[in-house]
Design a protein around this motif. Structure first.
Motif, PDB file in Angstrom:
ATOM      1  N   CYS A  14       1.821  -7.055   3.508  1.00  0.00           N
ATOM      2  CA  CYS A  14       2.009  -7.033   2.059  1.00  0.00           C
ATOM      3  C   CYS A  14       3.300  -6.315   1.638  1.00  0.00           C
ATOM      4  O   CYS A  14       3.499  -5.132   1.925  1.00  0.00           O
ATOM      5  N   CYS A  21       4.581  -1.724   1.687  1.00  0.00           N
ATOM      6  CA  CYS A  21       3.740  -1.108   2.727  1.00  0.00           C
ATOM      7  C   CYS A  21       3.671  -1.931   4.022  1.00  0.00           C
ATOM      8  O   CYS A  21       3.495  -1.376   5.095  1.00  0.00           O
ATOM      9  N   CYS A  33      -1.424   0.954  -3.081  1.00  0.00           N
ATOM     10  CA  CYS A  33      -2.242   0.531  -4.233  1.00  0.00           C
ATOM     11  C   CYS A  33      -3.736   0.634  -3.955  1.00  0.00           C
ATOM     12  O   CYS A  33      -4.536   0.697  -4.888  1.00  0.00           O
TER      13      CYS A  33
HETATM   14  S1  SF4 Z   1       1.279  -0.924  -2.764  1.00  0.00           S
HETATM   15 FE1  SF4 Z   1      -0.175  -2.594  -2.489  1.00  0.00          FE
HETATM   16  S2  SF4 Z   1       0.875  -4.387  -3.370  1.00  0.00           S
HETATM   17 FE2  SF4 Z   1       2.448  -2.845  -3.000  1.00  0.00          FE
HETATM   18  S3  SF4 Z   1       3.238  -3.350  -0.981  1.00  0.00           S
HETATM   19 FE3  SF4 Z   1       1.656  -1.769  -0.717  1.00  0.00          FE
HETATM   20  S4  SF4 Z   1      -0.226  -2.938  -0.254  1.00  0.00           S
HETATM   21 FE4  SF4 Z   1       1.265  -4.379  -1.152  1.00  0.00          FE
END
Ligand code: SF4
Length: 325
Positions: A14, A21, A33
């Motif tokens: 993701c 991340c 998140c």
């Molecule tokens: S915070 Fe969530 S949406 Fe953003 S890159 Fe990380 S896992 Fe993905």
């Protein structure tokens, strides 16, 4: 459309937001998140407290998604940002929710904190439109987005309700763990204006309605008037009338309640930043509006006193999630 394939690949490493991340959400890993791979929704209902051409009198068709990549320490919607209030929803059900909001009289579909579920939301919009949903789709975001994510929304999203929180990187690092917020949000905002165009309106069931373009919201924080003035100056000089500003005084110190309730994170944040337990004084907000007027900012939204009440924060009780909105 490749939304299905996009969905699978984006969940396996993701990078849907600037946190990047690269976790495999499809395999159960969680990034900053905290979101899983499948959609989580906390509430889907008519909402009456947005700017006038967004809520109108009939209400905005607002869908609150659970979890958040930014996770500001003072978050007004912390119950959902932390993912404590979110129910699994399929793409098919989300598309049906959009149709039901239209039937309920909504002026638009207002996706709140959508970034980390973007591929599925685009898929749902496509399905809802095929089933007759014809409302403008608005992306209600913290502003912390990648340019690629905004470009991917082209053709699915008509308008943006985007925050622009900080020019001050120290404040951005302290409150949102994102020292790069200003540069990242500025690049994203340019992509929003490029893809969504200038604000435009129509008359819908006797109400003025925003149908596309970008509204940029800025929330004045306690003790942060200089940051707010810098935000207004930057946006005015960079974008002028290409975006419509909304200057907000509704900061609500829900963090103080969370600390009293024993949430350790809120208690630690308040120890470091005790100013967050206060509301914003009227004279500071007036000073910000005077500053905007002095710069020549035209036709911006502003708020009257009393907006900083918890009653303006909706109940995240799964209204409209499982049954009709
Ligand atoms: S915070 Fe969530 S949406 Fe953003 S890159 Fe990380 S896992 Fe993905």
């Amino acid at each position: 459309m490749l939304v299905g394939a996009e969905n699978a690949s984006s969940m396996e490493a993701c990078r849907l937001c600037p946190r990047g991340c690269a976790v495999n959400r499809a395999a159960g890993q969680r990034g900053v998140c905290g979101a899983p791979a499948d959609l989580r929704v906390a509430r889907a209902a008519l909402h009456y407290w947005e700017e006038p051409p967004i809520s109108g009198e009939d209400g905005s068709g607002t869908i609150f998604f659970a979890h958040c990549p930014l996770r500001c320490v003072y978050c007004q919607n912390a119950d959902i940002a932390l993912g404590e209030q979110g129910r699994p929803v399929s793409v098919e059900r989300l598309a049906a929710i959009m149709g039901q909001l239209q039937e309920a009289g909504a002026l638009n579909i207002n996706c709140v904190t959508p970034t980390h579920y973007a591929p599925q939301i685009r898929q749902a919009v496509e399905r809802a439109r095929a089933d007759g949903m014809a409302l403008p789709v608005l992306w209600n975001t913290s502003g912390y987005e990648t340019v690629e994510a905004i470009e991917a929304n082209s053709g699915f999203v008509d308008g943006y309700l985007t925050d622009f929180k900080y020019v001050d990187g120290t404040l951005a690092a302290a409150y949102s763990h994102a020292a790069d917020y200003c540069d990242v949000a500025l690049a994203a905002l340019e992509a929003m204006v490029e893809t969504a165009g200038e604000p435009r309106y129509d008359e819908y069931r006797g109400q003025e309605r925003l149908t596309g373009g970008v509204v940029v919201r800025h929330l004045l924080l306690p003790g942060a008037l200089d940051n707010s003035k810098a935000v207004v100056k930057l946006l005015h000089e960079r974008f002028g009338g290409s975006v419509r500003l909304s200057l907000m005084n509704q900061y609500t110190p829900v963090i103080a309640r969370f600390a009293r309730e024993g949430r350790a994170g809120a208690r630690r944040a308040l120890e470091r930043y005790p100013q967050l337990a206060q509301t914003v004084p009227d004279d500071e907000y007036e000073a910000l509006l005077d500053y905007a007027d002095g710069l020549g900012v035209a036709d911006y939204f502003w708020q009257e006193g009393g907006a900083c009440e918890e009653s303006f924060i909706p109940a995240f009780d799964f209204t409209g999630v499982d049954e009709n909105c």
